[in-house]
Design a protein around this motif. Structure first.
Motif, mmCIF file in Angstrom:
data_model
loop_
_atom_site.group_PDB
_atom_site.id
_atom_site.type_symbol
_atom_site.label_atom_id
_atom_site.label_comp_id
_atom_site.label_asym_id
_atom_site.label_seq_id
_atom_site.Cartn_x
_atom_site.Cartn_y
_atom_site.Cartn_z
ATOM 1 N N ASN A 142 -15.608 25.087 -24.266
ATOM 2 C CA ASN A 142 -16.692 24.211 -24.691
ATOM 3 C C ASN A 142 -16.584 23.879 -26.176
ATOM 4 O O ASN A 142 -16.677 22.713 -26.582
ATOM 5 C CB ASN A 142 -18.025 24.912 -24.395
ATOM 6 N N ARG A 143 -16.357 24.893 -27.006
ATOM 7 C CA ARG A 143 -16.311 24.687 -28.456
ATOM 8 C C ARG A 143 -15.060 23.946 -28.902
ATOM 9 O O ARG A 143 -15.034 23.373 -30.005
ATOM 10 C CB ARG A 143 -16.457 26.025 -29.186
ATOM 11 N N GLU A 144 -14.036 23.953 -28.085
ATOM 12 C CA GLU A 144 -12.841 23.167 -28.412
ATOM 13 C C GLU A 144 -12.968 21.721 -27.951
ATOM 14 O O GLU A 144 -12.059 20.924 -28.139
ATOM 15 C CB GLU A 144 -11.591 23.810 -27.794
ATOM 16 N N GLY A 145 -14.098 21.405 -27.325
ATOM 17 C CA GLY A 145 -14.323 20.031 -26.896
ATOM 18 C C GLY A 145 -13.605 19.650 -25.623
ATOM 19 O O GLY A 145 -13.484 18.465 -25.296
ATOM 20 N N ARG A 146 -13.151 20.649 -24.871
ATOM 21 C CA ARG A 146 -12.447 20.366 -23.611
ATOM 22 C C ARG A 146 -13.382 19.826 -22.534
ATOM 23 O O ARG A 146 -12.983 19.021 -21.696
ATOM 24 C CB ARG A 146 -11.775 21.632 -23.094
ATOM 25 N N LEU A 147 -14.634 20.326 -22.530
ATOM 26 C CA LEU A 147 -15.559 20.014 -21.444
ATOM 27 C C LEU A 147 -16.389 18.786 -21.802
ATOM 28 O O LEU A 147 -17.191 18.822 -22.729
ATOM 29 C CB LEU A 147 -16.468 21.217 -21.172
ATOM 30 N N LYS A 148 -16.196 17.710 -21.048
ATOM 31 C CA LYS A 148 -16.904 16.454 -21.294
ATOM 32 C C LYS A 148 -18.007 16.271 -20.256
ATOM 33 O O LYS A 148 -17.863 16.707 -19.102
ATOM 34 C CB LYS A 148 -15.933 15.272 -21.218
ATOM 35 N N PRO A 149 -19.128 15.615 -20.650
ATOM 36 C CA PRO A 149 -20.202 15.363 -19.685
ATOM 37 C C PRO A 149 -19.667 14.686 -18.423
ATOM 38 O O PRO A 149 -18.915 13.701 -18.493
ATOM 39 C CB PRO A 149 -21.155 14.443 -20.455
ATOM 40 N N GLY A 150 -20.023 15.253 -17.283
ATOM 41 C CA GLY A 150 -19.581 14.715 -16.000
ATOM 42 C C GLY A 150 -18.315 15.339 -15.450
ATOM 43 O O GLY A 150 -17.981 15.152 -14.277
ATOM 44 N N ASP A 151 -17.577 16.116 -16.303
ATOM 45 C CA ASP A 151 -16.370 16.789 -15.818
ATOM 46 C C ASP A 151 -16.738 17.803 -14.740
ATOM 47 O O ASP A 151 -17.785 18.456 -14.807
ATOM 48 C CB ASP A 151 -15.678 17.537 -16.958
ATOM 49 N N LEU A 152 -15.854 17.937 -13.744
ATOM 50 C CA LEU A 152 -16.060 18.939 -12.700
ATOM 51 C C LEU A 152 -15.428 20.253 -13.147
ATOM 52 O O LEU A 152 -14.205 20.360 -13.288
ATOM 53 C CB LEU A 152 -15.436 18.480 -11.375
ATOM 54 N N VAL A 153 -16.281 21.239 -13.383
ATOM 55 C CA VAL A 153 -15.833 22.562 -13.819
ATOM 56 C C VAL A 153 -15.954 23.531 -12.648
ATOM 57 O O VAL A 153 -17.041 23.710 -12.093
ATOM 58 C CB VAL A 153 -16.679 23.071 -15.005
ATOM 59 N N ALA A 154 -14.839 24.124 -12.266
ATOM 60 C CA ALA A 154 -14.837 25.146 -11.215
ATOM 61 C C ALA A 154 -14.709 26.508 -11.874
ATOM 62 O O ALA A 154 -13.927 26.685 -12.813
ATOM 63 C CB ALA A 154 -13.682 24.914 -10.242
ATOM 64 N N MET A 155 -15.503 27.468 -11.398
ATOM 65 C CA MET A 155 -15.471 28.820 -11.953
ATOM 66 C C MET A 155 -15.169 29.820 -10.842
ATOM 67 O O MET A 155 -15.600 29.622 -9.702
ATOM 68 C CB MET A 155 -16.814 29.168 -12.584
ATOM 69 N N MET A 156 -14.466 30.887 -11.215
ATOM 70 C CA MET A 156 -14.214 31.953 -10.244
ATOM 71 C C MET A 156 -14.116 33.282 -10.971
ATOM 72 O O MET A 156 -13.727 33.353 -12.135
ATOM 73 C CB MET A 156 -12.950 31.687 -9.434
ATOM 74 N N ALA A 157 -14.491 34.346 -10.255
ATOM 75 C CA ALA A 157 -14.418 35.691 -10.829
ATOM 76 C C ALA A 157 -14.356 36.711 -9.709
ATOM 77 O O ALA A 157 -14.857 36.474 -8.602
ATOM 78 C CB ALA A 157 -15.628 35.963 -11.722
ATOM 79 N N ILE A 158 -13.733 37.850 -10.018
ATOM 80 C CA ILE A 158 -13.677 38.941 -9.053
ATOM 81 C C ILE A 158 -13.703 40.269 -9.804
ATOM 82 O O ILE A 158 -13.143 40.387 -10.898
ATOM 83 C CB ILE A 158 -12.407 38.860 -8.177
ATOM 84 N N GLY A 159 -14.401 41.247 -9.233
ATOM 85 C CA GLY A 159 -14.477 42.556 -9.874
ATOM 86 C C GLY A 159 -14.788 43.648 -8.869
ATOM 87 O O GLY A 159 -14.866 43.413 -7.660
ATOM 88 N N GLY A 160 -14.971 44.848 -9.386
ATOM 89 C CA GLY A 160 -15.246 45.996 -8.540
ATOM 90 C C GLY A 160 -16.448 45.778 -7.653
ATOM 91 O O GLY A 160 -17.399 45.112 -8.019
ATOM 92 N N GLY A 161 -16.338 46.360 -6.494
ATOM 93 C CA GLY A 161 -17.434 46.197 -5.512
ATOM 94 C C GLY A 161 -16.973 46.228 -4.055
ATOM 95 O O GLY A 161 -17.504 46.989 -3.290
ATOM 96 N N MET A 162 -15.947 45.432 -3.642
ATOM 97 C CA MET A 162 -15.457 44.332 -4.475
ATOM 98 C C MET A 162 -16.483 43.186 -4.455
ATOM 99 O O MET A 162 -17.126 42.951 -3.435
ATOM 100 C CB MET A 162 -14.098 43.816 -3.960
ATOM 101 N N ALA A 163 -16.628 42.529 -5.593
ATOM 102 C CA ALA A 163 -17.564 41.423 -5.727
ATOM 103 C C ALA A 163 -16.819 40.225 -6.291
ATOM 104 O O ALA A 163 -16.046 40.370 -7.247
ATOM 105 C CB ALA A 163 -18.720 41.806 -6.657
ATOM 106 N N TRP A 164 -17.036 39.064 -5.700
ATOM 107 C CA TRP A 164 -16.340 37.874 -6.186
ATOM 108 C C TRP A 164 -17.152 36.629 -5.850
ATOM 109 O O TRP A 164 -18.144 36.688 -5.137
ATOM 110 C CB TRP A 164 -14.933 37.774 -5.591
ATOM 111 N N GLY A 165 -16.699 35.508 -6.396
ATOM 112 C CA GLY A 165 -17.421 34.273 -6.100
ATOM 113 C C GLY A 165 -16.848 33.096 -6.856
ATOM 114 O O GLY A 165 -15.877 33.208 -7.612
ATOM 115 N N SER A 166 -17.479 31.946 -6.615
ATOM 116 C CA SER A 166 -17.075 30.700 -7.239
ATOM 117 C C SER A 166 -18.306 29.852 -7.490
ATOM 118 O O SER A 166 -19.370 30.091 -6.924
ATOM 119 C CB SER A 166 -16.086 29.942 -6.338
ATOM 120 N N ALA A 167 -18.147 28.862 -8.337
ATOM 121 C CA ALA A 167 -19.235 27.923 -8.606
ATOM 122 C C ALA A 167 -18.635 26.598 -9.049
ATOM 123 O O ALA A 167 -17.528 26.558 -9.613
ATOM 124 C CB ALA A 167 -20.167 28.468 -9.685
#
Length: 329
Positions: free
Chosen positions: A300-325
Motif C-alpha cells: 500500500n505504501r509503495e503505491g502498488r494498490l490502486k482503487p478498484g484493483d482486485l486484491v487476493a489474500m491468503m494465509a495458513i497457520g497452526g490449527g491448521m487454520a487457513w483462508g482467503s479473501a
C-alpha cells in the motif's frame, strides 16, 4: 436490505530495530546462510528488545494505520488482536493495546488462529461493519515469537521473527470498493503439525515441561509444507469462484510469508505472474499473524494498490487454520 461493504481505510506495520541475520545464526547453531535461504528464502529477521512486549509492537503498527485512516483512537468501536504470543495468558493483548492507545470506546479481544489470525480478524471486522454494529475496527496481527522459540532447534529458530501489522476497517462509501468475501477453514485433525504443547491445561507449566522445551514451538515442517501446497490454491480458487472470476483477474496477491517455496509454488499453480505477489520474507522471516498485514501495508505504501484493483489474500497457520479473501481496493 443492502449491507454495507467494509474497506481497509489505513494500514500500518512495525518491526523492532534489532536485526538477526543468517550469519548471526551460523554462530549460534549448526546451520548456514545458504541452507536457510535455499529452503525458506529468509535472510534476516527482527528481534524485539529486552522489555518490549507484543502490545508495544501492536500499538506502534496501530498508530500508523490510524494516522493513514485519519481516525482518532477514541473513534474506534472495537479492537481485534490476532496473536499466539500475547503479553500474558490473561487478560488479552487487545486490552493492553486499548489502554495504551486511549481507545476508551472500543471493546477489545484476542483471537488465536496462528498465521491466519489477521485474515480471521478481518472477516470478523467485516461482519460487524456490514451489520452496522461498528463503524471503525482496528485489526492487528502482532507476534513476539523470539520468546516462544527453542533457540537450540535449528529447524524452527531460523524461521520466525518479531513484528506487528495493522489495518483500520470501516464502511465503504463506494459500492464498487471493499471486501467482497472471506473464506475461512480449519482442520483440527492436523493440529499436531504445529503447536506449542506446554503451558495449557493438557501440559500445565512445570519444571518438566520447561526442561523438555514443551513451552516452545514444535513443528513438523515437511507436513506443514505439504498441507499448505494442498489447501492454499483451492482457497484462492474458492474465493474467485464465489464471484465468477478466474486467477487472471487478480491484480495483487498479498499472502502470509511463511516460506518462499510455498508462495512461489501456489502462485505458479494458480497461473498468477510472480510479480503480482508481494514478497518480503527475506527481510522479516515468518512473523505469523503479523505477516499478512505487514505485506499489505508495504504494498500500500509503495503505491502498488490502486482503487478498484482486485486484491487476493491468503494465509495458513497452526490449527491448521487457513483462508482467503478478495477485496476491491
Amino acid at each position: 436490505m443492502t449491507l454495507t461493504q467494509s474497506l481497509i481505510l489505513g494500514t500500518g506495520s512495525y518491526a523492532p530495530s534489532h536485526i538477526l541475520t543468517n550469519q548471526d545464526l551460523e554462530k549460534i547453531i549448526d546451520t548456514s546462510d545458504a541452507w536457510i535461504v535455499e529452503r525458506t528464502g529468509i535472510r534476516e529477521r527482527h528481534i524485539a528488545a529486552e522489555g518490549e512486549t507484543t502490545s508495544d509492537m501492536a500499538v506502534e503498527a496501530a498508530k500508523k494505520a490510524l494516522a493513514m485512516a485519519e481516525t482518532d483512537p477514541a473513534e474506534l468501536d472495537m479492537i481485534i488482536v490476532a496473536t499466539i504470543s500475547p503479553d500474558m495468558p490473561m487478560p488479552s493483548c487487545a486490552v493492553f493495546v486499548q489502554a495504551k492507545l486511549g481507545a476508551t470506546r472500543a471493546f477489545a479481544f484476542d483471537i488465536s488462529a496462528a498465521c491466519a489470525g489477521s485474515l480471521y480478524g478481518l472477516s470478523i471486522a467485516d461482519q460487524f461493519i456490514r451489520s452496522g454494529q461498528a463503524k471503525r475496527v482496528l485489526v492487528i496481527g502482532a507476534e513476539l515469537l523470539s520468546r516462544v522459540i527453542n533457540w537450540n532447534d535449528r529447524t524452527t529458530c531460523v524461521l520466525f521473527g518479531d513484528a506487528a501489522g495493522a489495518f483500520v476497517v470501516g464502511p465503504s462509501n463506494d459500492p464498487a470498493r471493499g471486501l467482497m468475501s472471506a473464506h475461512l477453514h480449519s482442520d483440527g485433525a492436523a493440529a499436531n503439525m504445529l503447536t506449542i504443547p506446554g503451558g495449557g491445561s493438557k501440559y500445565p507449566q512445570s519444571e518438566d515441561v520447561i526442561a523438555k522445551q514443551m513451552h516452545k514451538v514444535a513443528m513438523n515442517g515437511r507436513e506443514v509444507y505439504k498441507f499448505a501446497l494442498r489447501v492454499l490454491p483451492d482457497a484462492i480458487l474458492e474465493a474467485l469462484a464465489a464471484h465468477g472470476l478466474k486467477p487472471g483477474a487478480i491484480d495483487h496477491l498479498v499472502t502470509h510469508q511463511a516460506n518462499v517455496r510455498i508462495i512461489e509454488s501456489v502462485v505458479d499453480r494458480l497461473g498468477v505472474p510472480r510479480e503480482k505477489c508481494w514478497l518480503n520474507i527475506e527481510r522479516y522471516g515468518n512473523t505469523s499473524s503479523a505477516s499478512l498485514p505487514i505485506s499489505l501495508d508495504e504494498a500500500n505504501r509503495e503505491g502498488r494498490l490502486k482503487p478498484g484493483d482486485l486484491v487476493a489474500m491468503m494465509a495458513i497457520g497452526g490449527g491448521m487454520a487457513w483462508g482467503s479473501a478478495l477485496m476491491r481496493w
